[in-house]
Design an enzyme around this catalytic site. Structure first.
Site, mmCIF file in Angstrom:
data_model
loop_
_atom_site.group_PDB
_atom_site.id
_atom_site.type_symbol
_atom_site.label_atom_id
_atom_site.label_comp_id
_atom_site.label_asym_id
_atom_site.label_seq_id
_atom_site.Cartn_x
_atom_site.Cartn_y
_atom_site.Cartn_z
ATOM 1 N N GLU A 1 -0.854 1.367 -5.553
ATOM 2 C CA GLU A 1 -0.657 0.159 -4.752
ATOM 3 C C GLU A 1 -0.660 -1.081 -5.652
ATOM 4 O OE1 GLU A 1 -4.046 0.379 -2.071
ATOM 5 O OE2 GLU A 1 -3.887 2.560 -2.064
ATOM 6 N N HIS B 1 0.851 -1.213 0.000
ATOM 7 C CA HIS B 1 0.000 0.000 0.000
ATOM 8 C C HIS B 1 0.878 1.251 0.000
ATOM 9 C CE1 HIS B 1 -3.203 2.716 1.141
ATOM 10 N NE2 HIS B 1 -4.071 1.748 1.339
HETATM 11 C C1 BG6 Z 1 -7.107 1.710 -0.106
HETATM 12 C C2 BG6 Z 1 -8.523 1.258 -0.261
HETATM 13 O O1 BG6 Z 1 -6.240 0.724 -0.552
HETATM 14 O O2 BG6 Z 1 -6.851 1.949 1.270
HETATM 15 C C3 BG6 Z 1 -9.469 2.293 0.317
HETATM 16 O O3 BG6 Z 1 -8.808 1.008 -1.640
HETATM 17 C C4 BG6 Z 1 -9.104 2.606 1.744
HETATM 18 O O4 BG6 Z 1 -10.801 1.831 0.221
HETATM 19 C C5 BG6 Z 1 -7.639 2.987 1.812
HETATM 20 O O5 BG6 Z 1 -9.921 3.665 2.199
HETATM 21 C C6 BG6 Z 1 -7.138 3.279 3.229
HETATM 22 O O6 BG6 Z 1 -7.493 2.266 4.089
HETATM 23 P P1 BG6 Z 1 -7.214 2.365 5.628
HETATM 24 O O7 BG6 Z 1 -7.800 1.129 6.243
HETATM 25 O O8 BG6 Z 1 -5.723 2.426 5.792
HETATM 26 O O9 BG6 Z 1 -7.861 3.637 6.115
#
Ligand code: BG6
Length: 285
Positions: free
Chosen positions: A259, A155
């Site tokens: 990502e 991510h």
């Molecule tokens: C992304 C998702 O990868 O991560 C989103 O596609 C999400 O839907 C984002 O809001 C952040 O996620 P988190 O759990 O770290 O707030």
């Protein structure tokens, strides 16, 4: 000169610092094996929120959280799974200046992971600083006797000067699931994808290379990936940013998440099988 050192717990969380001469460096938290800094060509390329929480519990808002065994909401546990909120173990390090500088982290199932998700697995994650790029090798082995199914993703939060000027290549003509529009599927029709609203798209069957243009310092990032068929592009934009306690109200202008993952379909492993995937981050010269 190449080096690797531990930063004591008192200073934030326990982390490993990798450095390759004066060219490049990386910080990796044992919490989630989250890379929280990646300096290439003299500039940190990763965005970490000023409001990110480093308490060995919460997922870190920024850097490169490792998402496993579930991308997105999860019936069995927290969104994006437990790998990003679990302590990993440093199992290998290589600091020989003649070779590459790297460190390897592992995560295996234990009582806690099995209480959430009753499966046996072993993940190896290697962060390597090479001459011109940083490489992230990710593997999952099924160490149990039953079939293993999971989704996974790196991510990556990239730092940008101004989201208004950022564009991403390699997505034209591809289908994407738009999570902002109820998960409907559309086809991308832009050569250069720009982001100007709450943006949460899962592009499928993407090529192994994207350029992310006009990031921090105006640099073009080259993101290359192997065996990660999907590319998620995410920016919460203004309204959603305000609802996130660990993200500044205006920080959405300073980041873009691109990502690399295996998320549209799960990875399926039979006992003893291993899944391998990787990504590379470089600055275009
Ligand atoms: C992304 C998702 O990868 O991560 C989103 O596609 C999400 O839907 C984002 O809001 C952040 O996620 P988190 O759990 O770290 O707030």
């Amino acid at each position: 000169m190449a080096s690797l050192k531990f930063v004591p717990k008192e200073e934030r969380q326990e982390q490993v610092v990798l450095a390759r001469q004066l060219e490049s460096s990386a910080n990796v938290q044992l919490h989630g094996a989250t890379v929280t800094s990646l300096t290439l060509n003299g500039c940190d390329r990763l965005f970490v929120s000023e409001k990110a929480v480093f308490n060995n519990k919460k997922a870190i808002r920024g850097g490169i959280p490792v998402i496993f065994p579930q991308f997105g909401p999860w019936d069995l546990g927290a969104q994006h799974g437990f790998a990003r909120t679990t302590p990993w173990v440093l199992t290998d390090k290589q600091t020989d200046p003649k070779k590459e500088v790297l460190c390897t982290f592992e995560l295996e199932d234990d009582l806690e992971t099995r209480s959430i998700w009753n499966h046996k697995f072993k993940i190896k994650y290697t962060v390597a600083l090479k001459k011109k790029n940083a490489v992230f090798d990710f593997s999952v082995t099924n160490t149990g006797l039953a079939k293993l199914e999971f989704t996974c993703l790196l991510h990556t939060y990239f730092r940008v000067d101004d989201i208004a000027n950022v564009s991403i290549t390699g997505l034209n003509g591809l289908e994407y699931v738009d999570k902002v529009r109820g998960g409907a599927t559309f086809t991308e029709d832009r050569d250069l994808v720009t982001v100007g609203e709450n943006y949460d798209r899962v592009y499928q069957q993407t090529p192994n290379k994207h350029e992310i243009r006009n990031t921090i310092d105006g640099a073009t990032i080259i993101l290359e990936k192997n065996n990660f068929p999907d590319t998620v592009v995410w920016n919460p934009w203004a309204e959603k940013a305000k609802q996130m306690s660990d993200f500044g109200d205006d920080e959405y202008t300073k980041m873009i998440c691109v990502e690399a993952g295996h998320v549209s379909t799960p990875v399926t492993l039979q006992p003893e099988q291993t899944f391998f995937a990787s990504q590379s981050i470089a600055v275009k010269s």
